[in-house]
Scaffold this active site. Structure first.
Site: not given
Ligand code: S5P
Length: 258
Positions: A87-88, A93
């Site tokens: 959800r980031k 708060g």
């Molecule tokens: O820095 C980040 C953090 C996250 S949580 N970079 C990212 O890519 N993510 C997540 O990891 C992004 O929201 C996605 O769900 C996944 C990467 O997906 P891919 O298809 O590029 O492997």
């Protein structure tokens, strides 16, 4: 954080994660960024035997509903993986507390979620109120995989300090390298691509683990493949062998257990 190399983290989700990783010999989290409920449930069922965590973006789907949650929880129990709603959270708060406990009530079905630290420590306090009661945990975004992101070294070290103040609830980070003694989940992992057209940057599973990833997060590398189950198996094997190499253990034959 296979138990051979990691100190015990007391949070119940971290303990369960460690048990799953050891038993299934996997440090793979699949980012299930598909569009529909049907695709999500089929993917979770197909990759379930090979993963320790399934990561969702429930608000990036066409038809996510309450039944998706029920079905996903059944698959998590059947295959032995933990659900992580990515959800980031990034607000004050009071607001994140509402976002976590209302709407689709993420706190009720996602033992792991994550938060940006731009708002300061109040964001952790807001999530902790509901999260600790339910036995959940939190990851903090300490670094990002995307090109030219704003998380510089000073920002990252402040996030690490915030985690140290909240050791019961915060089990680790989203990051690209080892950060203190907490867990690191590393996204931006793929065998083939080095980047996408929108700023994503990739490392191989070997590079991610060598940099300090406890858990590797793979999205399109698996769900966009014609055979996600076989591809998940390849990433599981690569991630596990990289961990064995790093910890000085001999390569192992993989056995799959659910
Ligand atoms: O820095 C980040 C953090 C996250 S949580 N970079 C990212 O890519 N993510 C997540 O990891 C992004 O929201 C996605 O769900 C996944 C990467 O997906 P891919 O298809 O590029 O492997």
């Amino acid at each position: 954080m296979f138990s051979a190399t990691k100190p015990k983290i007391k949070n119940p989700v971290a303990i369960q994660l460690q048990e799953i990783m050891d038993r299934k010999k996997t440090n793979l989290c699949v980012a299930a960024d598909v569009d529909t409920k049907k695709e999500l449930l089929e993917l979770a069922d197909a990759v379930g035997p090979y993963i320790c965590v399934l990561k969702t973006h429930h608000d990036a789907m066409d038809d996510f509903d309450q039944d998706t949650i029920v079905q996903l929880q059944l698959l998590a129990a059947r295959h032995g993986f933990i659900i992580f709603e990515d959800r980031k959270f990034a607000d004050i708060g009071s607001t994140v507390h509402k976002q976590y406990t209302k709407g689709y009530r993420i706190a009720d079905w996602s033992p792991i979620t994550n938060a940006h630290c731009v708002p300061g420590p109040g964001i952790i306090d807001g999530l902790r109120i509901a999260g600790m009661k339910k036995g959940n945990c939190l990851l903090l975004l300490a670094e990002m995989s995307s090109k030219d992101n704003l998380a510089n070294a000073e920002y990252t070290s402040k996030v690490v300090a915030m985690a140290e103040q909240n050791e019961d609830f915060v089990i680790g980070f989203i990051g690209q390298r080892r950060l203190g003694d907490k867990l690191v989940f590393t996204p931006g992992v793929q065998f083939v691509e080095k980047s996408d057209s929108l700023g994503q940057q990739y490392k191989t599973p070997e590079e991610a683990v060598a940099n300090g990833a406890d858990v590797i997060i793979v999205g399109r590398g698996i769900y966009a493949n014609a055979n996600p189950a076989a591809e998940a198996r390849r990433y599981q094997e690569a991630g596990y062998q990289a961990y064995l190499k790093l910890s000085g253990q001999p390569a192992a034959r993989m056995t799959v257990s659910g």
